[in-house]
Design a protein around this motif. Structure first.
Motif, PDB file in Angstrom:
ATOM      1  N   TRP A 131      -1.215 -66.885  42.847  1.00 55.34           N
ATOM      2  CA  TRP A 131      -0.584 -66.827  41.528  1.00 55.34           C
ATOM      3  C   TRP A 131      -1.336 -67.647  40.493  1.00 55.34           C
ATOM      4  N   VAL A 132      -2.082 -68.664  40.933  1.00 50.84           N
ATOM      5  CA  VAL A 132      -2.850 -69.478  39.990  1.00 50.84           C
ATOM      6  C   VAL A 132      -3.932 -68.634  39.337  1.00 50.84           C
ATOM      7  N   LYS A 133      -4.643 -67.860  40.140  1.00 47.08           N
ATOM      8  CA  LYS A 133      -5.678 -66.977  39.583  1.00 47.08           C
ATOM      9  C   LYS A 133      -5.059 -65.947  38.640  1.00 47.08           C
ATOM     10  N   THR A 134      -3.911 -65.418  39.004  1.00 49.64           N
ATOM     11  CA  THR A 134      -3.242 -64.447  38.130  1.00 49.64           C
ATOM     12  C   THR A 134      -2.860 -65.081  36.802  1.00 49.64           C
ATOM     13  N   LEU A 135      -2.326 -66.300  36.855  1.00 46.76           N
ATOM     14  CA  LEU A 135      -1.962 -67.012  35.629  1.00 46.76           C
ATOM     15  C   LEU A 135      -3.184 -67.261  34.756  1.00 46.76           C
ATOM     16  N   VAL A 136      -4.260 -67.752  35.352  1.00 47.25           N
ATOM     17  CA  VAL A 136      -5.482 -68.045  34.601  1.00 47.25           C
ATOM     18  C   VAL A 136      -6.074 -66.778  34.004  1.00 47.25           C
ATOM     19  N   ASP A 137      -6.187 -65.731  34.811  1.00 51.39           N
ATOM     20  CA  ASP A 137      -6.762 -64.477  34.312  1.00 51.39           C
ATOM     21  C   ASP A 137      -5.914 -63.884  33.189  1.00 51.39           C
ATOM     22  N   SER A 138      -4.608 -64.014  33.296  1.00 56.13           N
ATOM     23  CA  SER A 138      -3.720 -63.486  32.259  1.00 56.13           C
ATOM     24  C   SER A 138      -3.874 -64.275  30.967  1.00 56.13           C
ATOM     25  N   TYR A 139      -3.949 -65.600  31.101  1.00 60.65           N
ATOM     26  CA  TYR A 139      -4.101 -66.447  29.908  1.00 60.65           C
ATOM     27  C   TYR A 139      -5.429 -66.160  29.217  1.00 60.65           C
ATOM     28  N   ARG A 140      -6.480 -66.074  30.000  1.00 61.08           N
ATOM     29  CA  ARG A 140      -7.821 -65.932  29.433  1.00 61.08           C
ATOM     30  C   ARG A 140      -8.223 -64.454  29.298  1.00 61.08           C
ATOM     31  N   SER A 141      -7.247 -63.636  28.986  1.00 59.73           N
ATOM     32  CA  SER A 141      -7.470 -62.201  28.846  1.00 59.73           C
ATOM     33  C   SER A 141      -7.888 -61.858  27.414  1.00 59.73           C
ATOM     34  N   PRO A 142      -8.506 -60.696  27.208  1.00 61.60           N
ATOM     35  CA  PRO A 142      -8.857 -60.274  25.848  1.00 61.60           C
ATOM     36  C   PRO A 142      -7.635 -60.162  24.934  1.00 61.60           C
ATOM     37  N   GLU A 143      -6.508 -59.734  25.495  1.00 62.23           N
ATOM     38  CA  GLU A 143      -5.298 -59.580  24.677  1.00 62.23           C
ATOM     39  C   GLU A 143      -4.830 -60.929  24.120  1.00 62.23           C
ATOM     40  N   VAL A 144      -4.856 -61.956  24.967  1.00 63.84           N
ATOM     41  CA  VAL A 144      -4.400 -63.276  24.524  1.00 63.84           C
ATOM     42  C   VAL A 144      -5.411 -63.893  23.560  1.00 63.84           C
ATOM     43  N   LYS A 145      -6.690 -63.696  23.811  1.00 63.57           N
ATOM     44  CA  LYS A 145      -7.711 -64.196  22.887  1.00 63.57           C
ATOM     45  C   LYS A 145      -7.519 -63.596  21.495  1.00 63.57           C
ATOM     46  N   ALA A 146      -7.284 -62.306  21.437  1.00 62.12           N
ATOM     47  CA  ALA A 146      -7.050 -61.648  20.150  1.00 62.12           C
ATOM     48  C   ALA A 146      -5.797 -62.204  19.467  1.00 62.12           C
ATOM     49  N   PHE A 147      -4.764 -62.466  20.261  1.00 57.17           N
ATOM     50  CA  PHE A 147      -3.531 -63.038  19.717  1.00 57.17           C
ATOM     51  C   PHE A 147      -3.801 -64.404  19.098  1.00 57.17           C
ATOM     52  N   VAL A 148      -4.549 -65.256  19.794  1.00 58.70           N
ATOM     53  CA  VAL A 148      -4.840 -66.603  19.291  1.00 58.70           C
ATOM     54  C   VAL A 148      -5.618 -66.530  17.983  1.00 58.70           C
ATOM     55  N   LEU A 149      -6.655 -65.715  17.955  1.00 58.66           N
ATOM     56  CA  LEU A 149      -7.495 -65.624  16.754  1.00 58.66           C
ATOM     57  C   LEU A 149      -6.718 -65.080  15.559  1.00 58.66           C
ATOM     58  N   GLU A 150      -5.887 -64.082  15.799  1.00 61.64           N
ATOM     59  CA  GLU A 150      -5.138 -63.453  14.705  1.00 61.64           C
ATOM     60  C   GLU A 150      -3.987 -64.340  14.240  1.00 61.64           C
ATOM     61  N   THR A 151      -3.311 -64.986  15.168  1.00 61.18           N
ATOM     62  CA  THR A 151      -2.110 -65.742  14.819  1.00 61.18           C
ATOM     63  C   THR A 151      -2.431 -67.067  14.149  1.00 61.18           C
ATOM     64  N   PHE A 152      -3.431 -67.775  14.659  1.00 61.36           N
ATOM     65  CA  PHE A 152      -3.666 -69.157  14.201  1.00 61.36           C
ATOM     66  C   PHE A 152      -4.830 -69.289  13.240  1.00 61.36           C
ATOM     67  N   LYS A 153      -5.647 -68.281  13.119  1.00 58.82           N
ATOM     68  CA  LYS A 153      -6.675 -68.191  12.076  1.00 58.82           C
ATOM     69  C   LYS A 153      -7.518 -69.464  11.952  1.00 58.82           C
ATOM     70  N   GLY A 154      -7.959 -69.966  13.089  1.00 57.66           N
ATOM     71  CA  GLY A 154      -8.883 -71.099  13.075  1.00 57.66           C
ATOM     72  C   GLY A 154      -8.256 -72.437  13.374  1.00 57.66           C
ATOM     73  N   SER A 155      -6.942 -72.545  13.343  1.00 57.72           N
ATOM     74  CA  SER A 155      -6.311 -73.823  13.653  1.00 57.72           C
ATOM     75  C   SER A 155      -6.231 -74.069  15.149  1.00 57.72           C
ATOM     76  N   VAL A 156      -6.330 -72.980  15.924  1.00 58.44           N
ATOM     77  CA  VAL A 156      -6.392 -73.048  17.380  1.00 58.44           C
ATOM     78  C   VAL A 156      -7.559 -72.162  17.805  1.00 58.44           C
ATOM     79  N   LEU A 157      -8.434 -72.700  18.661  1.00 58.12           N
ATOM     80  CA  LEU A 157      -9.642 -71.979  19.030  1.00 58.12           C
ATOM     81  C   LEU A 157      -9.679 -71.699  20.527  1.00 58.12           C
ATOM     82  N   PRO A 158      -9.820 -70.423  20.932  1.00 59.49           N
ATOM     83  CA  PRO A 158      -9.919 -70.121  22.369  1.00 59.49           C
ATOM     84  C   PRO A 158     -11.203 -70.675  22.956  1.00 59.49           C
ATOM     85  N   SER A 159     -11.150 -71.084  24.218  1.00 59.03           N
ATOM     86  CA  SER A 159     -12.339 -71.651  24.876  1.00 59.03           C
ATOM     87  C   SER A 159     -13.112 -70.613  25.672  1.00 59.03           C
ATOM     88  N   TRP A 160     -12.653 -69.364  25.658  1.00 55.75           N
ATOM     89  CA  TRP A 160     -13.309 -68.338  26.464  1.00 55.75           C
ATOM     90  C   TRP A 160     -13.751 -67.172  25.576  1.00 55.75           C
TER      91      TRP A 160
END
Length: 259
Positions: free
Chosen positions: A230-259
């Motif tokens: 489940w740890v790998k599933t959690l990590v892969d889900s967090y670091r997914s393209p969908e979540v990266k797009a969410f971070v970039l669109e929602t926070f507009k530079g105030s939060v930066l993805p590391s992947w």
């Protein structure tokens, strides 16, 4: 009309799917960490992992709860903070993946720029070694103070050797720093607490940390769990393209993805 055999098969499929789903409890702090994990939930659910999100308003309880086995993971801290907690409290907790970076900012309701901050001004910083030290390193990086050499990532106010403006430092719990803005000249505030307080981490800081260094946040789990599927599933889900797009669109530079 659906035939009886199809309905039976459908019911069995639902039961099998429900039985195979695994649920984990993940602790976060309110604001961006919680918002991001909400975006992770449907990605993880599609992989058979159900995430229950628990919000804590401070930086202490999530590691206490994790070490005690009351939750399975947390997502709120950086490596220096985790290292300090493990050294002080003996926690058997391990990082499993970097997540996002929240550049630290210094905010003020009294002054529009750092140049306006007067001599003898009061500056609120966090009272825990990692975040308070991070704030002092930011002030040194901007030429406001100078610290002793070789202080590492956890300097304290007693390590200040030059303070040209004779600033007075007020040490508070990290979650309390936004509330101090009416009482101090400026406050160093972690981005998640700034967002929760209605501040704009891109436009509002009068000083801002560069997006560099060791302060990328991470997912942590108990050492005994780190190799579980489940740890790998959690990590892969967090670091997914969908979540990266969410971070970039929602926070507009105030939060930066590391992947």
């Amino acid at each position: 009309m659906l035939n009886r055999s199809f309905l039976v098969a459908l019911s069995l499929a639902v039961l099998v799917g429900t039985a195979s789903a695994e649920t984990i409890r993940v602790a976060v702090t309110p604001g961006p960490h919680a918002q991001i994990l909400e975006a992770v939930k449907p990605v993880a659910a599609a992989k058979g992992l159900d995430i229950e999100i628990l919000e804590f308003s401070d930086y202490v309880v999530p590691n206490q709860a994790l070490d005690a086995g009351e939750i399975e993971a947390n997502s709120f801290q950086n490596q220096p903070y985790l290292d300090n907690q493990k050294a002080d409290r003996g926690y058997r907790i391990e990082p499993v993946a970097p997540t996002v970076n929240f550049p630290l900012g210094v905010y003020s309701r009294k002054w529009k720029s750092w140049d306006e901050v007067p001599e003898g001004a009061s500056i609120a910083i966090q009272n825990d070694p990692t975040n308070g030290g991070r704030s002092l390193l930011l002030l040194q990086d901007k030429g406001v103070i100078r610290l002793k050499d070789d202080v590492g990532f956890k300097p304290t106010v007693i390590d200040i050797v030059e303070n040209p403006k004779k600033l007075r430092f007020v040490e508070l719990e990290a979650a309390q720093t936004p509330r101090a803005l009416d009482d101090v000249d400026a406050a160093a505030i972690n981005t998640n607490y700034a967002v929760s307080a209605g501040l704009d981490p891109v436009k509002d800081p009068i000083l801002k940390e560069d997006a560099k260094g060791p302060y990328v946040n991470l997912i942590a789990v108990r050492a005994v769990d780190k190799d579980k599927p489940w740890v790998k599933t959690l990590v892969d889900s967090y670091r997914s393209p969908e979540v990266k797009a969410f971070v970039l669109e929602t926070f507009k530079g105030s939060v930066l993805p590391s992947w």
